[in-house]
Motif scaffolding. Structure first.
Motif, PDB file in Angstrom:
ATOM      1  N   GLU A 150       0.831  -1.212   0.000  1.00  0.00           N
ATOM      2  CA  GLU A 150       0.000   0.000   0.000  1.00  0.00           C
ATOM      3  C   GLU A 150       0.862   1.256   0.000  1.00  0.00           C
ATOM      4  N   ARG A 151       1.913   1.242   0.777  1.00  0.00           N
ATOM      5  CA  ARG A 151       2.813   2.402   0.834  1.00  0.00           C
ATOM      6  C   ARG A 151       3.488   2.628  -0.522  1.00  0.00           C
ATOM      7  N   LEU A 152       3.889   1.565  -1.165  1.00  0.00           N
ATOM      8  CA  LEU A 152       4.531   1.667  -2.476  1.00  0.00           C
ATOM      9  C   LEU A 152       3.560   2.184  -3.528  1.00  0.00           C
ATOM     10  N   ILE A 153       2.343   1.675  -3.529  1.00  0.00           N
ATOM     11  CA  ILE A 153       1.341   2.142  -4.490  1.00  0.00           C
ATOM     12  C   ILE A 153       1.009   3.608  -4.241  1.00  0.00           C
ATOM     13  N   ALA A 154       0.948   4.019  -2.976  1.00  0.00           N
ATOM     14  CA  ALA A 154       0.672   5.430  -2.674  1.00  0.00           C
ATOM     15  C   ALA A 154       1.799   6.328  -3.162  1.00  0.00           C
ATOM     16  N   LYS A 155       3.048   5.868  -3.084  1.00  0.00           N
ATOM     17  CA  LYS A 155       4.168   6.677  -3.563  1.00  0.00           C
ATOM     18  C   LYS A 155       4.219   6.744  -5.081  1.00  0.00           C
ATOM     19  N   ILE A 156       3.764   5.694  -5.749  1.00  0.00           N
ATOM     20  CA  ILE A 156       3.798   5.657  -7.203  1.00  0.00           C
ATOM     21  C   ILE A 156       2.688   6.516  -7.804  1.00  0.00           C
ATOM     22  N   TRP A 157       1.554   6.613  -7.126  1.00  0.00           N
ATOM     23  CA  TRP A 157       0.393   7.286  -7.690  1.00  0.00           C
ATOM     24  C   TRP A 157       0.682   8.771  -7.878  1.00  0.00           C
ATOM     25  N   HIS A 158       0.355   9.265  -9.070  1.00  0.00           N
ATOM     26  CA  HIS A 158       0.488  10.685  -9.377  1.00  0.00           C
ATOM     27  C   HIS A 158      -0.876  11.213  -9.776  1.00  0.00           C
ATOM     28  N   PRO A 159      -1.256  12.388  -9.261  1.00  0.00           N
ATOM     29  CA  PRO A 159      -2.579  12.919  -9.615  1.00  0.00           C
ATOM     30  C   PRO A 159      -2.632  13.350 -11.086  1.00  0.00           C
ATOM     31  N   THR A 160      -3.787  13.142 -11.700  1.00  0.00           N
ATOM     32  CA  THR A 160      -3.977  13.581 -13.076  1.00  0.00           C
ATOM     33  C   THR A 160      -4.313  15.067 -13.086  1.00  0.00           C
ATOM     34  N   GLN A 161      -4.368  15.651 -14.261  1.00  0.00           N
ATOM     35  CA  GLN A 161      -4.684  17.067 -14.375  1.00  0.00           C
ATOM     36  C   GLN A 161      -6.110  17.347 -13.910  1.00  0.00           C
ATOM     37  N   GLU A 162      -7.023  16.411 -14.148  1.00  0.00           N
ATOM     38  CA  GLU A 162      -8.413  16.576 -13.702  1.00  0.00           C
ATOM     39  C   GLU A 162      -8.497  16.650 -12.184  1.00  0.00           C
ATOM     40  N   VAL A 163      -7.732  15.790 -11.508  1.00  0.00           N
ATOM     41  CA  VAL A 163      -7.729  15.791 -10.036  1.00  0.00           C
ATOM     42  C   VAL A 163      -7.156  17.105  -9.522  1.00  0.00           C
ATOM     43  N   LEU A 164      -6.093  17.591 -10.141  1.00  0.00           N
ATOM     44  CA  LEU A 164      -5.504  18.868  -9.718  1.00  0.00           C
ATOM     45  C   LEU A 164      -6.466  20.032  -9.954  1.00  0.00           C
ATOM     46  N   ASP A 165      -7.163  20.012 -11.091  1.00  0.00           N
ATOM     47  CA  ASP A 165      -8.147  21.062 -11.363  1.00  0.00           C
ATOM     48  C   ASP A 165      -9.278  21.031 -10.349  1.00  0.00           C
ATOM     49  N   GLN A 166      -9.727  19.838 -10.001  1.00  0.00           N
ATOM     50  CA  GLN A 166     -10.801  19.699  -9.008  1.00  0.00           C
ATOM     51  C   GLN A 166     -10.348  20.211  -7.643  1.00  0.00           C
ATOM     52  N   GLU A 167      -9.110  19.920  -7.260  1.00  0.00           N
ATOM     53  CA  GLU A 167      -8.597  20.425  -5.981  1.00  0.00           C
ATOM     54  C   GLU A 167      -8.531  21.949  -5.990  1.00  0.00           C
ATOM     55  N   ASN A 168      -8.151  22.541  -7.123  1.00  0.00           N
ATOM     56  CA  ASN A 168      -8.129  24.004  -7.223  1.00  0.00           C
ATOM     57  C   ASN A 168      -9.531  24.585  -7.060  1.00  0.00           C
ATOM     58  N   LEU A 169     -10.527  23.958  -7.676  1.00  0.00           N
ATOM     59  CA  LEU A 169     -11.907  24.446  -7.535  1.00  0.00           C
ATOM     60  C   LEU A 169     -12.380  24.362  -6.090  1.00  0.00           C
TER      61      LEU A 169
END
Length: 126
Positions: free
Chosen positions: A93-112
């Motif tokens: 789980e720790r390895l998968i969490a470190k590998i995961w990168h947010p997509t542009q859609e996720v970043l845009d949603q966080e900005n909103l």
């Protein structure tokens, strides 16, 4: 730089005992007669070849660095390398969490979401 360290316990003494560079077609005996040189036997030549290879400065090719995806694949293929399931699952789980990168859609949603929160705070103050 970039090569493996030389083994300090391996003494390269092959060059001092190299009989191949001093061999001649004939040799002179004590009587002054020219005699043909004795060629080394196959076993002696094989021993010299093995010694030369062992004393050589052969460096195996360097492998590329291991990335997290390689580690994830190794853990998924060889599940029995970590005997404890709790340790295995937490590290996976720790390895998968470190590998995961947010997509542009996720970043845009966080900005909103951040903009809405700041707007709510601004409206609550006024």
């Amino acid at each position: 730089m970039g090569v493996a360290a030389i083994n300090p316990y391996l003494r390269n003494s092959y060059r001092t005992l190299d009989s191949g560079s001093n061999s001649y077609a004939t040799c002179v005996s004590n009587n002054g007669d020219h005699l043909p040189s004795i060629k080394p036997t196959f076993d002696c030549a094989e021993v010299e070849a093995v010694l030369e290879t062992a004393c050589g400065s052969f460096h195996p090719p360097l492998l590329p660095p291991v990335c997290p995806l390689d580690l994830l694949e190794a853990l998924q293929v060889h599940k029995s390398c970590i005997n404890s399931h709790s340790v295995y699952s937490v590290n996976l789980e720790r390895l998968i969490a470190k590998i995961w990168h947010p997509t542009q859609e996720v970043l845009d949603q966080e900005n909103l979401v951040k903009q809405e929160e700041t707007m709510k705070k601004y409206l609550a103050i006024n």
